[in-house]
Scaffold this motif. Structure first.
Motif, PDB file in Angstrom:
ATOM      1  N   TYR A   1       0.832  -1.201   0.000  1.00  0.00           N
ATOM      2  CA  TYR A   1       0.000   0.000   0.000  1.00  0.00           C
ATOM      3  C   TYR A   1       0.869   1.255   0.000  1.00  0.00           C
ATOM      4  O   TYR A   1       0.580   2.231  -0.709  1.00  0.00           O
ATOM      5  CB  TYR A   1      -0.928   0.018   1.217  1.00  0.00           C
ATOM      6  N   GLU A   2       1.931   1.241   0.804  1.00  0.00           N
ATOM      7  CA  GLU A   2       2.825   2.399   0.851  1.00  0.00           C
ATOM      8  C   GLU A   2       3.479   2.637  -0.505  1.00  0.00           C
ATOM      9  O   GLU A   2       3.657   3.785  -0.936  1.00  0.00           O
ATOM     10  CB  GLU A   2       3.895   2.183   1.925  1.00  0.00           C
ATOM     11  N   ALA A   3       3.800   1.557  -1.205  1.00  0.00           N
ATOM     12  CA  ALA A   3       4.469   1.683  -2.510  1.00  0.00           C
ATOM     13  C   ALA A   3       3.546   2.321  -3.542  1.00  0.00           C
ATOM     14  O   ALA A   3       3.975   3.195  -4.318  1.00  0.00           O
ATOM     15  CB  ALA A   3       4.942   0.307  -2.985  1.00  0.00           C
TER      16      ALA A   3
ATOM     17  N   ILE B   1       1.062   4.342  -2.964  1.00  0.00           N
ATOM     18  CA  ILE B   1       0.876   5.755  -2.612  1.00  0.00           C
ATOM     19  C   ILE B   1       2.090   6.569  -3.047  1.00  0.00           C
ATOM     20  O   ILE B   1       1.954   7.665  -3.604  1.00  0.00           O
ATOM     21  CB  ILE B   1       0.619   5.901  -1.095  1.00  0.00           C
ATOM     22  N   ARG B   2       3.311   6.047  -2.813  1.00  0.00           N
ATOM     23  CA  ARG B   2       4.519   6.765  -3.246  1.00  0.00           C
ATOM     24  C   ARG B   2       4.521   6.945  -4.760  1.00  0.00           C
ATOM     25  O   ARG B   2       4.874   8.008  -5.281  1.00  0.00           O
ATOM     26  CB  ARG B   2       5.776   6.009  -2.801  1.00  0.00           C
ATOM     27  N   ARG B   3       4.126   5.903  -5.479  1.00  0.00           N
ATOM     28  CA  ARG B   3       4.097   5.991  -6.940  1.00  0.00           C
ATOM     29  C   ARG B   3       3.081   7.038  -7.395  1.00  0.00           C
ATOM     30  O   ARG B   3       3.357   7.844  -8.286  1.00  0.00           O
ATOM     31  CB  ARG B   3       3.740   4.628  -7.528  1.00  0.00           C
ATOM     32  N   ALA B   4       1.916   7.036  -6.770  1.00  0.00           N
ATOM     33  CA  ALA B   4       0.888   8.016  -7.142  1.00  0.00           C
ATOM     34  C   ALA B   4       1.372   9.432  -6.868  1.00  0.00           C
ATOM     35  O   ALA B   4       1.144  10.349  -7.668  1.00  0.00           O
ATOM     36  CB  ALA B   4      -0.398   7.730  -6.370  1.00  0.00           C
ATOM     37  N   ARG B   5       2.055   9.643  -5.742  1.00  0.00           N
ATOM     38  CA  ARG B   5       2.578  10.980  -5.433  1.00  0.00           C
ATOM     39  C   ARG B   5       3.530  11.457  -6.533  1.00  0.00           C
ATOM     40  O   ARG B   5       3.484  12.618  -6.955  1.00  0.00           O
ATOM     41  CB  ARG B   5       3.322  10.952  -4.095  1.00  0.00           C
ATOM     42  N   LYS B   6       4.406  10.567  -6.981  1.00  0.00           N
ATOM     43  CA  LYS B   6       5.360  10.955  -8.030  1.00  0.00           C
ATOM     44  C   LYS B   6       4.632  11.404  -9.288  1.00  0.00           C
ATOM     45  O   LYS B   6       4.990  12.409  -9.915  1.00  0.00           O
ATOM     46  CB  LYS B   6       6.287   9.777  -8.358  1.00  0.00           C
ATOM     47  N   TRP B   7       3.612  10.650  -9.665  1.00  0.00           N
ATOM     48  CA  TRP B   7       2.875  10.982 -10.879  1.00  0.00           C
ATOM     49  C   TRP B   7       2.124  12.308 -10.728  1.00  0.00           C
ATOM     50  O   TRP B   7       2.157  13.157 -11.625  1.00  0.00           O
ATOM     51  CB  TRP B   7       1.880   9.869 -11.207  1.00  0.00           C
ATOM     52  N   LEU B   8       1.440  12.470  -9.617  1.00  0.00           N
ATOM     53  CA  LEU B   8       0.669  13.700  -9.422  1.00  0.00           C
ATOM     54  C   LEU B   8       1.590  14.912  -9.350  1.00  0.00           C
ATOM     55  O   LEU B   8       1.265  15.988  -9.864  1.00  0.00           O
ATOM     56  CB  LEU B   8      -0.182  13.590  -8.151  1.00  0.00           C
ATOM     57  N   LEU B   9       2.743  14.732  -8.719  1.00  0.00           N
ATOM     58  CA  LEU B   9       3.717  15.824  -8.645  1.00  0.00           C
ATOM     59  C   LEU B   9       4.224  16.182 -10.036  1.00  0.00           C
ATOM     60  O   LEU B   9       4.381  17.369 -10.377  1.00  0.00           O
ATOM     61  CB  LEU B   9       4.883  15.398  -7.745  1.00  0.00           C
ATOM     62  N   ARG B  10       4.459  15.180 -10.868  1.00  0.00           N
ATOM     63  CA  ARG B  10       4.917  15.429 -12.236  1.00  0.00           C
ATOM     64  C   ARG B  10       3.859  16.233 -13.018  1.00  0.00           C
ATOM     65  O   ARG B  10       4.198  17.144 -13.776  1.00  0.00           O
ATOM     66  CB  ARG B  10       5.188  14.094 -12.931  1.00  0.00           C
ATOM     67  N   ILE B  11       2.585  15.907 -12.816  1.00  0.00           N
ATOM     68  CA  ILE B  11       1.511  16.623 -13.519  1.00  0.00           C
ATOM     69  C   ILE B  11       1.451  18.078 -13.070  1.00  0.00           C
ATOM     70  O   ILE B  11       1.389  19.004 -13.886  1.00  0.00           O
ATOM     71  CB  ILE B  11       0.149  15.935 -13.269  1.00  0.00           C
TER      72      ILE B  11
END
Length: 611
Positions: free
Chosen positions: A463-465, A467-477
């Motif tokens: 679950y933590e992984a 969430i970390r992946r989603a943060r990276k993508w949203l930050l990139r956007i």
């Protein structure tokens, strides 16, 4: 609205409303007020003698199948019969002449409920309309008010229109009406639930707060039937389900229950007949009935996607589409039996007009479509294919599908999300991020919030992984300026709720990094003196609605500092907790005057404009 009730301008009125919109309740309430609180009614209705008839029963007992013309006498006979049921035949025979004399000489308030429930077969509805028209002509027009209720589909054909009758429609509940409904609901059920007055009032306030906190519930709550279902769930469970999918699941079960309950109705000759529920009529279990509804929801949602007008309303569904979806269940049963339930029972499908049906709300169409997909092989792959084709159209189906998957366990929902976002942005082959990648990431962010995974991820590496992946993508956007501004605003909000890595929780939540590099001045940027262009070009793609005023060139003669981002809720909370909101030392003179509500008395207009 009192101004719209039958009055001087609308002495004769047809009131239209969808199933569950409150037509019968409205008729009953008018009758109740006429007897108990006539002064609460608009002046033209006050102190009129009320007469209420259920048209389905009147037609069943007093309009013969071979009748060639409707007469007022048919309705007088129905009124006598209605009195006899309650007071006996002798009382009815004595009372009817008195009522006739009163109504014919002094007028009255005639309330005729359920025109749509009178069948068209054997010209019964046509004959009944003639009877209503003749009765209206015999009553003194200036002293009488007549109100007929019907569903819109039953009054759409001009052939059924009553001459001289205006048409009104029941409006959805306003926020104040929702609040009053909830408070009165809890005062009504408190006796059966064993609550005292304060407990009932507190529970009502809690439900109203939930409706305000969850924007997607606002439109549902404006519809009396759906608000009643939510109040039923809340008073029974003590709370509404926190997940949207769970709320729709329980509401679907309640609506299916309305279809399945047997009820007593009057037959063509007036005899009481027990009408079985739909599963008994079709001789199938609820599981197969629901599967047919889910397949229908998916089919019409997919078809609606290809139509020119893709608004927020549920799809119009033809009788043919309904019969195709239920074909396997009908077997030797007359299709009219199924259509009868759709027309006369307020269930998961309602009649919008003659030969056309719809779901009670677009969200039910989307949820049932998601349920259909969830029961198919390769659910995740099919959902991803649909999102690739039209991400905005299938967005809600995806989010509700994730919620449906969670009902089988949180790991099922996370697995579904992982299919949509299998790798970090830097691992994309070729390094080029397409719009498909970006929109998938945005949807994953929304899904993680709906699952509230951030509250459950601790000590769960998978679950933590994600969430970390989603943060990276949203930050990139957000930092890359991808997608339209209005969508980026939603994505930024999602990133904040998932834990925006740019802000330092140990230092007033001020920015600590930008595009992977440290922020040297906690997010403040120095802007040199000189000209700048303010505003957005008119009709610029991706502009927010309030940005359409055009651009203006201004010249700032001094250097200044400005924050890279607007103040966040977390930053303002830290400011309040540190005492800054109540300390004049950290405010300008003008700002503190505004803060204390004194600026209009202590700040002259010129100083305010300069500020």
């Amino acid at each position: 609205n009192k101004a719209d009730l039958p009055g001087a301008e609308n002495a004769w009125t047809v009131l239209l409303g969808d199933p569950g919109s409150g037509k019968t309740t409205f008729i009953n309430y008018l009758t109740y007020l006429s007897v108990t609180q006539p002064t609460a009614l608009p002046a033209p209705l006050a102190n009129l003698l009320p007469v209420r008839l259920i048209l389905r029963e009147a037609a069943a007992r007093h309009i013969a199948s071979n009748a060639t013309r409707g007469t007022a006498q048919m309705l007088w006979a129905a009124l006598q019969d209605d009195i006899a049921v309650r007071l006996g035949d002798v009382a009815a025979q004595r009372l009817l002449p008195y009522l006739q004399e009163r109504l014919l000489n002094d007028g009255g308030l005639v309330l005729l409920d359920g025109l749509d429930e009178v069948p068209e077969a054997q010209q019964r509805r046509k004959t009944l309309l003639e009877a209503v028209q003749e009765l209206a002509g015999t009553l003194p027009h200036d002293k009488s008010r007549i109100l007929v209720t019907a569903r819109p589909y039953a009054y759409a054909d001009p052939r059924w229109h009553l001459n001289g009758f205006s048409i009104l429609a029941l409006a959805p509940f306003s926020e104040d009406q929702v609040d009053r409904f909830i408070m009165r609901w809890y005062q009504t059920v408190r006796g059966s639930m064993g609550w005292n007055l304060d407990t009932a009032r507190d529970k009502g306030k809690r439900l109203y707060r939930v409706l305000k906190e969850r924007p997607y519930l606002a439109d549902l709550a404006s519809r009396p039937l759906l608000l009643t279902l939510m109040a039923t769930l809340h008073s029974s469970w003590g709370q509404l389900p926190e997940d949207r999918a769970d709320l729709y699941e329980e509401t679907v079960k309640l609506l299916l229950g309305r279809w399945q309950r047997a009820r007593e109705v009057k037959g063509p000759s007036g005899e009481l007949v027990v009408e079985p529920g739909i599963t008994q009529t079709l001789r199938v279990g609820e599981e197969r009935l629901r599967a047919a509804l889910e397949a229908l929801a998916y089919a019409v949602h997919d078809r609606q996607r290809q139509e020119a007008a893709r608004d927020g309303e549920p799809a119009d569904i033809s009788e043919g589409e309904v019969l195709v979806a239920f074909r396997a269940l009908l077997r030797n049963l007359d299709p009219d039996s199924l259509l009868h339930y759709l027309k006369d029972r307020a269930g998961l499908l309602i009649a919008r007009r003659n030969g056309v049906y719809t779901f009670p709300h677009r969200s039910f169409q989307e949820y049932l479509a998601a349920c259909h997909l969830a029961n198919q092989p390769q659910f995740a792959e099919r959902l991803q294919q649909l999102l690739d084709e039209d991400p905005r159209w299938w967005q809600e189906v995806f989010l509700l599908g994730v919620g449906k998957a969670r009902q089988g366990g949180l790991s099922n929902a996370v697995s579904l999300i992982s299919v949509l976002l299998p790798e970090d942005p830097e691992d994309i082959g070729g390094g080029e991020l397409t719009e498909k990648h970006l929109r998938a990431a945005a949807l994953v962010g929304m899904a993680l919030i709906e699952l509230r995974l951030i509250d459950k991820a601790e000590r769960h590496p998978i679950y933590e992984a994600i969430i970390r992946r989603a943060r990276k993508w949203l930050l990139r956007i957000v930092e890359g300026g991808h997608l339209p501004a209005s969508e980026r605003a939603e994505i930024g909000d999602a990133l904040g709720r998932l834990g925006d890595p740019r802000f330092d929780p140990d230092f007033l939540f001020l920015p600590r990094q930008y595009q992977g590099q440290p922020e040297p001045f906690w997010g403040f940027v120095e802007v040199p003196a000189g000209p700048f262009v303010m505003g957005t070009r008119r009709r610029s793609a991706g502009a927010l609605p309030e940005e359409g005023g055009g651009q203006k060139k201004l010249d700032i003669p001094y250097t200044y500092w400005i924050a890279r981002y607007p103040v966040t809720v977390a930053q303002f909370r830290a400011f309040i907790q540190a005492g800054g909101y109540d300390s004049p030392d950290v405010w300008t003179k003008e700002g503190w005057a505004w803060r204390t509500g004194e600026w209009d008395r202590h700040v002259d207009e010129g100083a305010l404009l300069d500020w």
